[in-house]
Write an enzyme that holds these catalytic residues in place. Structure first.
Site, short mmCIF file in Angstrom:
data_model
loop_
_atom_site.label_atom_id
_atom_site.label_comp_id
_atom_site.label_asym_id
_atom_site.label_seq_id
_atom_site.Cartn_x
_atom_site.Cartn_y
_atom_site.Cartn_z
N LYS A 87 137.85 -31.79 25.43
CA LYS A 87 137.12 -32.97 25.06
C LYS A 87 137.11 -33.18 23.62
O LYS A 87 136.92 -31.91 22.93
CB LYS A 87 135.81 -32.85 25.54
CG LYS A 87 134.80 -33.87 25.46
CD LYS A 87 133.51 -33.66 26.14
CE LYS A 87 132.43 -34.87 26.40
NZ LYS A 87 131.35 -34.54 26.73
N SER A 162 130.31 -38.20 29.78
CA SER A 162 131.06 -38.73 28.52
C SER A 162 132.29 -37.83 28.62
O SER A 162 133.13 -38.02 27.73
CB SER A 162 130.31 -38.07 27.28
OG SER A 162 129.95 -36.65 27.19
N SER A 186 127.29 -35.19 32.00
CA SER A 186 128.68 -35.66 31.54
C SER A 186 129.78 -34.87 31.94
O SER A 186 130.92 -35.10 31.69
CB SER A 186 128.58 -35.49 29.90
OG SER A 186 127.78 -36.58 29.27
#
Length: 478
Positions: A87, A162, A186
């Site tokens: 990420k 996210s 997330s």
């Protein structure tokens, strides 16, 4: 698409050791898949913000030479030659780590996050990093720097946020697995939306050192980094590599890895609830929870319907920290540069701005209230060490949607995600595993929640559900 793209990380590692597939073949297959699906804003997926082609191929050649040198297979790391992604809120040396914001445009860390260093040491090959909403403040992945990430199940829908770019990349066969983070669902919401597996660890099990924003101060128990993959076994493998004490994480503790025997796992009493009594869930999500509960009962678990109390109060305290307090924490970064913010983050600021900033008394009452509610739940979990429940009230939604009609009632965006948010406030480990499908054919995941520091028990129960219900299925993206 190559069949190699959808092997599990465990299968990849085993075939590399057996010399039936080479790291170079694996990396080339994944780089080819990335090139096919991730060429700019108009691509089918747009999951990656940076792909390090040259470094990935160089690492693959080194990994292949190691295998071919006659080195004993047992001396290889557990992820030797396995291609992964990270990420783009996690530091990787030399890669942009902009967290989806123009305010961080051009920021390149000079040191790996602790968990990234551990993945490298285990032999993983880093392909690139993946898209996020600006400052991670949304359940839809879109930003002004890199644009929108699409679901591999339906390009008109989001893979979540996210960690949406990470979930989309893994589900679409662009990565064998990788790193997400989770302050309010997330990891778990994108796993549910995208049909993969994800683990939100106990705070401190996997170091958040090198993550932006930092999990520190009042947020140290809220936000964590954790693994995402297509199988529970892969989650466990990634977790075993990433976990461990690190002084850079204020929640970190020297908790050793534990192997739970089948006999020990079967002694864990399981409670399940289909909804919280306030926010309705779709019929398919409720059905998936029942299917998971019945799958465990059929395997000999003691399973009962039961729902924790005070969940609305838990949610309001989570919102005080994740919404109101985080807004205050970002104020100095954003002040004077509001025009550079993405529309979605501006909308988030407007939503939070309807309420005043936390004053000192509210701060204190929020932290004291969190600890009291956490104690109450943990006392209840002495009876039920495992909870099964939804991860979210709805399946993957269409880009831009912010409310839905569910069972004749309006469900608002943030409250739809409350099923994950509770366990960030309370500090429980929680995993998501795919179990069912919606009427539109979208994945439906189920959440498995455990007691703090019993992450391995959560994974063991998740594996039982996965084995009985089929687990990951390949999405229709071409």
């Amino acid at each position: 698409m190559n069949d190699l793209n959808f092997l599990s990380a465990e299968e990849m590692a085993a075939q590399i050791r057996a010399r039936t597939v080479s790291p170079v073949e694996l990396v080339d297959a994944h780089l080819g898949r990335i090139a096919e699906l991730n060429c700019g804003r108009e691509s089918k997926l747009n999951a990656f913000v940076h792909v390090d082609v040259d470094a990935a191929r160089a690492q693959a050649k080194i990994a292949e030479a190691t295998v071919g040198s006659g080195t004993r297979a047992g001396s290889f790391g557990p992820l030797h030659g396995v291609p992964i992604s990270v990420k783009s809120s996690v530091d990787v040396t030399g890669w942009p780590c902009e967290c989806g914001s123009r305010l961080r445009k051009g920021y390149v860390p000079q040191q790996d996050a602790t968990l990234v260093a551990r993945l490298r040491a285990a032999g993983a090959i880093l392909l690139g990093n993946t898209n996020v909403p600006e400052f991670l403040m949304a359940y839809e992945t879109d930003n002004a720097l890199y644009g929108r990430t699409n679901s591999p199940w339906d390009g008109e829908r989001t893979p979540g946020g996210s960690s949406g770019g990470e979930a989309a990349a893994i589900a679409a066969g662009c990565s064998a697995g990788g790193v997400g983070s989770d302050g309010g669902g997330s990891i778990r919401v994108p796993a549910h939306f995208s049909g993969i597996c994800g683990l939100k660890p106990t705070p401190g099990r996997v170091p958040s050192t090198g993550h932006y924003p930092a999990s520190a101060g009042p947020f140290a128990q809220l936000g964590v980094a954790g693994p995402m993959a297509r199988t529970v076994a892969d989650l466990a493998r990634f977790f075993s590599v990433m976990a461990g004490h690190d002084i850079g994480d204020p929640a970190s503790a020297p908790v050793p890895l534990r192997v739970w025997s089948d006999a020990e796992v079967l002694k864990l009493r399981v409670a399940y609830f289909e909804d919280d009594g306030a926010t309705p869930v779709t019929a398919e999500i409720a059905a998936a929870v029942r299917v998971a509960a019945e799958a465990l009962r059929a395997q000999g678990f003691q399973v009962e319907a039961w729902r924790p109390q005070n969940l609305e109060r838990v949610w309001s305290l989570w919102w005080n920290l994740f919404g109101r307090a985080v807004q205050t924490a970002f104020a100095a970064t954003v002040e004077g540069r509001e025009v550079e913010l993405s529309p979605m983050y501006r909308a988030w600021r407007l939503r939070v701005g309807r309420e005043p900033a936390l004053d000192g008394r509210e701060w204190l009452n929020t932290l004291l209230g969190r600890d009291a509610l956490r104690e109450k739940l943990l006392r209840e979990m002495e009876t039920f060490p495992i909870l099964i429940c939804p991860a979210c009230a709805v399946p993957a939604f269409r880009h831009g949607e912010r409310e839905w009609m569910v069972q004749g009632r309006k469900v608002e965006y943030l409250k739809a995600m409350s099923y994950s948010q509770w366990f960030n406030l309370l500090g429980n480990p929680a995993a998501v595993v795919p179990v069912g499908r919606s009427a539109e054919g979208l994945p439906v995941g189920v959440q498995i929640v455990g007691r703090p520091w019993e992450d391995e028990a959560v994974l063991a129960v998740a594996a039982k559900i996965e084995a009985a219900t089929g687990g990951f299925r390949t999405p229709p993206i071409a």
